[in-house]
Write an enzyme that holds these catalytic residues in place. Structure first.
Site, PDB file in Angstrom:
ATOM      1  CD  GLN A 160      -2.978   0.509   2.433  1.00  0.00           C
ATOM      2  OE1 GLN A 160      -3.749  -0.419   2.322  1.00  0.00           O
ATOM      3  NE2 GLN A 160      -2.910   1.216   3.527  1.00  0.00           N
ATOM      4  CD  GLU A 204      -2.065   6.748   3.005  1.00  0.00           C
ATOM      5  OE1 GLU A 204      -0.889   6.471   2.721  1.00  0.00           O
ATOM      6  OE2 GLU A 204      -2.713   6.149   3.871  1.00  0.00           O
ATOM      7  CG  ASP A 240       0.685  -0.035   5.589  1.00  0.00           C
ATOM      8  OD1 ASP A 240       0.702  -1.249   5.899  1.00  0.00           O
ATOM      9  OD2 ASP A 240      -0.318   0.695   5.749  1.00  0.00           O
ATOM     10  CG  ASP A 308      -2.762  -0.066  10.434  1.00  0.00           C
ATOM     11  OD1 ASP A 308      -3.620   0.233  11.281  1.00  0.00           O
ATOM     12  OD2 ASP A 308      -2.857   0.272   9.239  1.00  0.00           O
ATOM     13  CE  LYS A 333      -4.211   3.793  10.261  1.00  0.00           C
ATOM     14  NZ  LYS A 333      -4.511   2.632   9.373  1.00  0.00           N
TER      15      LYS A 333
HETATM   16  P1  PGA Z   1      -6.546   3.413   5.868  1.00  0.00           P
HETATM   17  O1  PGA Z   1      -5.061   3.165   5.354  1.00  0.00           O
HETATM   18  O2  PGA Z   1      -6.597   4.746   6.502  1.00  0.00           O
HETATM   19  O3  PGA Z   1      -7.359   3.330   4.601  1.00  0.00           O
HETATM   20  O4  PGA Z   1      -6.850   2.302   6.823  1.00  0.00           O
HETATM   21  C1  PGA Z   1      -3.926   3.601   6.026  1.00  0.00           C
HETATM   22  C2  PGA Z   1      -3.129   2.446   6.583  1.00  0.00           C
HETATM   23  O5  PGA Z   1      -3.426   1.259   6.325  1.00  0.00           O
HETATM   24  O6  PGA Z   1      -2.184   2.670   7.325  1.00  0.00           O
HETATM   25 ZN    ZN Z   2      -1.635   0.327   7.473  1.00  0.00          ZN
END
Ligand code: PGA
Ligand code: ZN
Length: 415
Positions: A160, A204, A240, A308, A333
């Site tokens: 990602q 992003e 990531d 994560d 998060k």
């Molecule tokens: P998400 O991706 O905000 O779509 O979950 C960011 C990540 O996986 O760190």
């Molecule tokens: Zn992530």
């Protein structure tokens, strides 16, 4: 004392609805916070409550707005706005479910953050100082996502995020300037090697070269750009992988562009990447329940392994990981777990156990800069907030301001 709690449906960077919550106090101060939203979410995250139906293709948050105004507000009026732990405990009690599915994790996050901001205002302090005290003057190292793949970019890359990590900079200001220069240089090189369309950006704000499918090509291009800028001593690399999203739960394999990998083959691939490249951070290398696999990698590789989707900022899951040595860093998060206090709990556990802390954006967010404040306030040495687009650059702008405001030092890698 809290006097009113208001919520509205607003739009995020993807033109999708999200919540904006305002907490007002009797003395006329107010805190307002926007709720972020992930796309590549983990199954263990708090529930992000959506209306369903046709409106906004089901993504509306009117139910969450009603939950804030009809169910949360009456319970919070009269409560001290600076009692964050009490407010968050009350929110949890009102919801009454472990995953926030009753009132919506997004409702809980919005109210919790808005109360935090109102508390800071009532003390007439910047949010980072209110949260972290006078010691919170260190600006975190940014992990900047230069090339996107997976669920967040239209490239052919399975991972990602392909990040640069300015571990060798002297200040945050220098770090972000050098990141920007590498970003421009990489853009020139990708336009030449992959065509102008490679300059399209993902959720992003990183490039998404459609014809790039091998993570090694992403690293090679990034390192070429770093070298062209003369910054070999400044930058290391991170990814990531977000491996849950290319994992096949039926047979346990992982699908990369060049074929299917067994778990063991994928582990070998990470080891090979670490041998070949200056790779210092690997987030979610395996699917979200493979605690043992994370432990194997933590043991075997020098690069930090970041949890994560594995930890989802949840203290209980983090402790389970710590018990067997899974991971070296917590991705934080707030909306994964629900409230500010629960995120703080996980951060404290991480710190006590020598895990690094990386405060993170979501792919869906707004220009609200609480993320930058929270990263400094929690004394995290790392922040991940994407690359271009205002909902990303506003975090950097706020960090630059904080650096100037408190003559802030630059964090040491990794904690
Ligand atoms: P998400 O991706 O905000 O779509 O979950 C960011 C990540 O996986 O760190
Ligand atoms: Zn992530």
């Amino acid at each position: 004392e809290i006097d009113a709690v208001e919520a509205r449906e607003i739009l995020d960077n993807r033109l999708e609805p999200t919540l904006r919550v305002t907490v007002r106090t009797e003395d006329g101060t107010a805190g307002q916070a926007d709720v972020p939203r992930g796309r590549s979410r983990g199954v263990h995250e708090a529930v992000d409550l959506r209306d369903g139906g046709d409106r906004y293709r089901g993504k509306g948050v009117k139910t969450a707005v009603r939950n804030v105004e009809e169910r949360i507000e009456p319970a919070l009026v009269g409560h001290s706005v600076t009692d964050q732990a009490g407010i968050d405990a009350l929110l949890r009690e009102l919801d009454g479910t472990p995953d926030g599915s009753n009132l919506g994790g997004n409702s809980l996050t919005g109210v919790s953050l808005a109360a935090l901001k109102a508390g800071a205002k009532s003390h007439d302090l910047p949010l980072y100082r209110y949260l972290g005290g006078p010691a919170a003057t260190t600006i975190p190292i940014p992990l900047v996502d230069l090339i996107e793949g997976g669920e967040l970019g239209a490239s052919g890359l399975p991972f990602q995020e392909h990040q640069i990590v300015p571990t060798g900079a002297d200040s945050f200001g220098d770090a972000i300037r050098m990141c920007a220069e590498v970003y421009y240089e990489l853009g020139d090189e990708l336009a030449e090697s992959h065509g102008e369309s490679a300059l399209s950006v993902g959720d992003e704000g990183g490039y998404t070269p459609a014809t790039m499918t091998d993570p090694r090509d992403a690293f090679d291009s990034i390192l070429d750009a770093v070298r062209a800028c003369g910054y070999e001593d400044v930058f290391e690399l991170g990814i990531d992988a977000a491996a849950t999203h290319f994992h096949d739960p039926d047979d346990g394999t992982y699908r990369l562009a060049d074929g299917t990998y067994t778990r063991g083959e994928l582990l070998e691939f990470y080891a090979e990447l670490e041998e070949t490249y200056p790779l210092v951070s690997i987030e979610d290398p395996l699917e979200e329940d493979d605690f043992e696999g994370f432990a194997t990698l933590s043991d075997r590789l020098d690069a930090q392994i970041v949890g994560d989707d594995l930890f989802v900022t949840n203290d209980e899951r983090l402790r389970k990981g710590i018990d067997i040595g899974a991971g070296d860093a917590l991705l934080c998060k707030i909306n994964q777990v629900g409230t500010v206090s629960e995120a703080i709990e996980a951060v404290e556990t991480a710190r006590e156990n020598g895990y690094a802390i990386q405060v993170s954006e979501r792919s869906g967010q707004t220009a609200d800069t609480w993320l930058a404040e929270v990263a400094v306030g929690l004394r995290a040495a790392q922040i991940k907030t994407g690359t271009t687009r205002s909902e990303r650059t506003e975090q950097y702008n706020r960090l630059l301001e904080i650096e100037a405001e408190c003559d802030g030092g630059y964090a040491a890698w990794p904690r």
